[in-house]
Design a protein around this motif. Structure first.
Motif, PDB file in Angstrom:
ATOM      1  N   PHE A  40       0.808  -1.219   0.000  1.00 54.42           N
ATOM      2  CA  PHE A  40       0.000   0.000   0.000  1.00 54.42           C
ATOM      3  C   PHE A  40       0.842   1.270   0.000  1.00 54.42           C
ATOM      4  O   PHE A  40       0.502   2.240  -0.683  1.00 54.42           O
ATOM      5  N   LEU A  41       1.933   1.286   0.753  1.00 58.43           N
ATOM      6  CA  LEU A  41       2.762   2.499   0.788  1.00 58.43           C
ATOM      7  C   LEU A  41       3.609   2.577  -0.486  1.00 58.43           C
ATOM      8  O   LEU A  41       3.408   3.468  -1.315  1.00 58.43           O
ATOM      9  N   ALA A  42       4.514   1.635  -0.705  1.00 57.90           N
ATOM     10  CA  ALA A  42       5.350   1.685  -1.915  1.00 57.90           C
ATOM     11  C   ALA A  42       4.478   1.680  -3.173  1.00 57.90           C
ATOM     12  O   ALA A  42       4.786   2.356  -4.158  1.00 57.90           O
ATOM     13  N   GLY A  43       3.371   0.952  -3.139  1.00 52.62           N
ATOM     14  CA  GLY A  43       2.488   0.879  -4.311  1.00 52.62           C
ATOM     15  C   GLY A  43       1.875   2.223  -4.674  1.00 52.62           C
ATOM     16  O   GLY A  43       1.435   2.434  -5.804  1.00 52.62           O
ATOM     17  N   ASN A  44       1.826   3.150  -3.727  1.00 51.80           N
ATOM     18  CA  ASN A  44       1.336   4.515  -3.978  1.00 51.80           C
ATOM     19  C   ASN A  44       2.486   5.528  -3.976  1.00 51.80           C
ATOM     20  O   ASN A  44       2.262   6.733  -3.812  1.00 51.80           O
ATOM     21  N   ASP A  45       3.711   5.020  -4.061  1.00 50.02           N
ATOM     22  CA  ASP A  45       4.897   5.884  -4.055  1.00 50.02           C
ATOM     23  C   ASP A  45       4.962   6.743  -2.784  1.00 50.02           C
ATOM     24  O   ASP A  45       5.273   7.928  -2.822  1.00 50.02           O
ATOM     25  N   LEU A  46       4.648   6.079  -1.674  1.00 54.03           N
ATOM     26  CA  LEU A  46       4.733   6.742  -0.357  1.00 54.03           C
ATOM     27  C   LEU A  46       5.857   6.083   0.442  1.00 54.03           C
ATOM     28  O   LEU A  46       6.101   4.892   0.272  1.00 54.03           O
ATOM     29  N   LEU A  72       3.528   5.796  10.785  1.00 55.42           N
ATOM     30  CA  LEU A  72       4.965   5.542  11.015  1.00 55.42           C
ATOM     31  C   LEU A  72       5.798   6.063   9.841  1.00 55.42           C
ATOM     32  O   LEU A  72       6.843   6.692  10.033  1.00 55.42           O
ATOM     33  N   ALA A  73       5.330   5.808   8.617  1.00 52.02           N
ATOM     34  CA  ALA A  73       6.080   6.233   7.428  1.00 52.02           C
ATOM     35  C   ALA A  73       6.118   7.761   7.332  1.00 52.02           C
ATOM     36  O   ALA A  73       7.161   8.358   7.027  1.00 52.02           O
ATOM     37  N   PHE A  74       4.991   8.379   7.634  1.00 51.92           N
ATOM     38  CA  PHE A  74       4.865   9.840   7.575  1.00 51.92           C
ATOM     39  C   PHE A  74       5.809  10.491   8.593  1.00 51.92           C
ATOM     40  O   PHE A  74       6.538  11.440   8.285  1.00 51.92           O
ATOM     41  N   ALA A  79       7.683  14.317   7.140  1.00 54.09           N
ATOM     42  CA  ALA A  79       6.902  15.056   6.144  1.00 54.09           C
ATOM     43  C   ALA A  79       6.045  16.117   6.841  1.00 54.09           C
ATOM     44  O   ALA A  79       5.642  15.942   7.992  1.00 54.09           O
ATOM     45  N   ALA A  80       5.762  17.199   6.101  1.00 52.88           N
ATOM     46  CA  ALA A  80       4.920  18.254   6.656  1.00 52.88           C
ATOM     47  C   ALA A  80       3.460  17.824   6.600  1.00 52.88           C
ATOM     48  O   ALA A  80       3.017  17.234   5.622  1.00 52.88           O
ATOM     49  N   GLY A  81       2.723  18.119   7.658  1.00 50.98           N
ATOM     50  CA  GLY A  81       1.308  17.794   7.716  1.00 50.98           C
ATOM     51  C   GLY A  81       0.458  18.974   7.314  1.00 50.98           C
ATOM     52  O   GLY A  81       1.006  19.978   6.857  1.00 50.98           O
ATOM     53  N   PRO A  82      -0.847  18.884   7.528  1.00 53.24           N
ATOM     54  CA  PRO A  82      -1.534  17.702   8.041  1.00 53.24           C
ATOM     55  C   PRO A  82      -1.646  16.591   7.002  1.00 53.24           C
ATOM     56  O   PRO A  82      -1.515  16.839   5.801  1.00 53.24           O
ATOM     57  N   THR A 185      -3.637   8.045  -7.105  1.00 53.51           N
ATOM     58  CA  THR A 185      -3.212   6.663  -7.347  1.00 53.51           C
ATOM     59  C   THR A 185      -3.982   5.688  -6.456  1.00 53.51           C
ATOM     60  O   THR A 185      -4.624   6.088  -5.480  1.00 53.51           O
ATOM     61  N   PHE A 186      -3.887   4.404  -6.802  1.00 58.28           N
ATOM     62  CA  PHE A 186      -4.371   3.359  -5.896  1.00 58.28           C
ATOM     63  C   PHE A 186      -3.332   2.258  -5.845  1.00 58.28           C
ATOM     64  O   PHE A 186      -2.485   2.122  -6.742  1.00 58.28           O
ATOM     65  N   ALA A 187      -3.419   1.443  -4.819  1.00 55.21           N
ATOM     66  CA  ALA A 187      -2.640   0.204  -4.757  1.00 55.21           C
ATOM     67  C   ALA A 187      -3.508  -0.854  -4.097  1.00 55.21           C
ATOM     68  O   ALA A 187      -4.320  -0.554  -3.215  1.00 55.21           O
ATOM     69  N   THR A 188      -3.330  -2.085  -4.551  1.00 55.85           N
ATOM     70  CA  THR A 188      -4.020  -3.212  -3.938  1.00 55.85           C
ATOM     71  C   THR A 188      -3.186  -4.467  -4.106  1.00 55.85           C
ATOM     72  O   THR A 188      -2.386  -4.576  -5.033  1.00 55.85           O
ATOM     73  N   TYR A 189      -3.387  -5.407  -3.183  1.00 51.14           N
ATOM     74  CA  TYR A 189      -2.594  -6.634  -3.212  1.00 51.14           C
ATOM     75  C   TYR A 189      -3.070  -7.591  -4.299  1.00 51.14           C
ATOM     76  O   TYR A 189      -2.389  -8.555  -4.614  1.00 51.14           O
TER      77      TYR A 189
END
Ligand SMILES: C[S@@+](CC[C@H](N)C(=O)[O-])C[C@H]1O[C@@H](n2cnc3c(N)ncnc32)[C@H](O)[C@@H]1O
Length: 224
Positions: A40-46, A72-74, A79-82, A185-189
């Motif tokens: 979900f994270l890498a799949g959305n380039d996060l 956790l990744a954020f 990264a700047a929020g919100p 974008t989307f990501a799914t398994y």
């Protein structure tokens, strides 16, 4: 809430929660947190795309593990929020079951305190650091078309398409497309053909990638 709408959870030998309604585990039997990061994270380039006001949306909140992995990744990249995290869930889990499930992931458990407190009080909107979380209860097929938000990144995390087809149907995926910002974008398994076709029809250019662990393929896409 009636009993019908609550999650029905059993525990397998590895202490992973399994939905008895859908006969499917809530996350990978191997390592749910690593799967979330890969899929979900890498799949959305996060986390690379995080920036002020970034909006993540999810189908299937479950234990909140994806939400905590996002937090956790954020926070790890500063990264700047919100950051906004909206998730749709028809069968909310009991706080005690969520706490037990998260016990397998010390990193996620370490940042879960405020979430578990809020959840146990019935709060479905809460703040975790700079992440604004909202969990919209009810069947996503009704709730998503009514949602007035947009997402920059979607996590499509229903149970397997064979066991939970209602979360992967063309009308709901069209609503995902309608609630995606330009360039979103989307990501799914899953790489199931009918899901990929539904996402193409919903306005995404869909790509098949190598999946996590034993899953050969997953899917990602960008809004055309
Ligand atoms: C694989 S689990 C999600 C795991 C979750 N993302 C996590 O981090 O623990 C799938 C979730 O989809 C939910 N679900 C199934 N059908 C649904 C529907 N029609 N509308 C909304 N949620 C649904 C299930 O109750 C379950 O919590």
């Amino acid at each position: 809430m009636t009993g019908d709408q609550r999650a029905e959870v059993a525990w397998n030998a590895q202490n992973v929660p399994v939905s008895t309604r859908f006969d499917d585990p809530y996350f990978s039997l191997e390592n749910g947190l690593a799967e979330t990061r890969c899929t979900f994270l890498a799949g959305n380039d996060l986390p690379a795309r995080f920036g002020p006001g970034f909006r993540v949306a999810e189908l299937g909140f479950g234990t909140g593990l994806n939400m905590l992995a996002t937090l956790l990744a954020f926070e790890a990249v500063g990264a700047a929020g919100p950051l906004h995290y909206t998730s749709f869930e028809a069968y909310p889990m009991a706080a005690g079951d969520i706490a037990r499930a998260l016990g397998a992931f010390p990193e996620a458990e370490a940042v879960a305190g405020a979430y578990l407190d809020a959840w146990a009080k019935g709060k479905r909107r809460f703040l975790l650091g700079e992440m604004h979380v909202e969990v919209i209860e009810g069947d996503a097929r009704g709730a998503l078309p009514r949602w007035d938000g947009l997402a920059d990144a979607w996590f499509l995390d229903g149970f397997s398409p064979a066991k939970n087809p209602e979360l992967w149907g063309p009308d709901l995926l069209a609503a995902v497309g309608d609630h995606t910002a330009p360039g979103g974008t989307f990501a799914t398994y899953t790489a199931a053909g009918f899901v990929r076709r539904g996402l193409e029809a919903a306005g995404f250019t869909v790509t098949r990638r190598a999946g996590f662990g034993r899953k050969r393929h997953m899917s990602t896409g960008i809004k055309r």
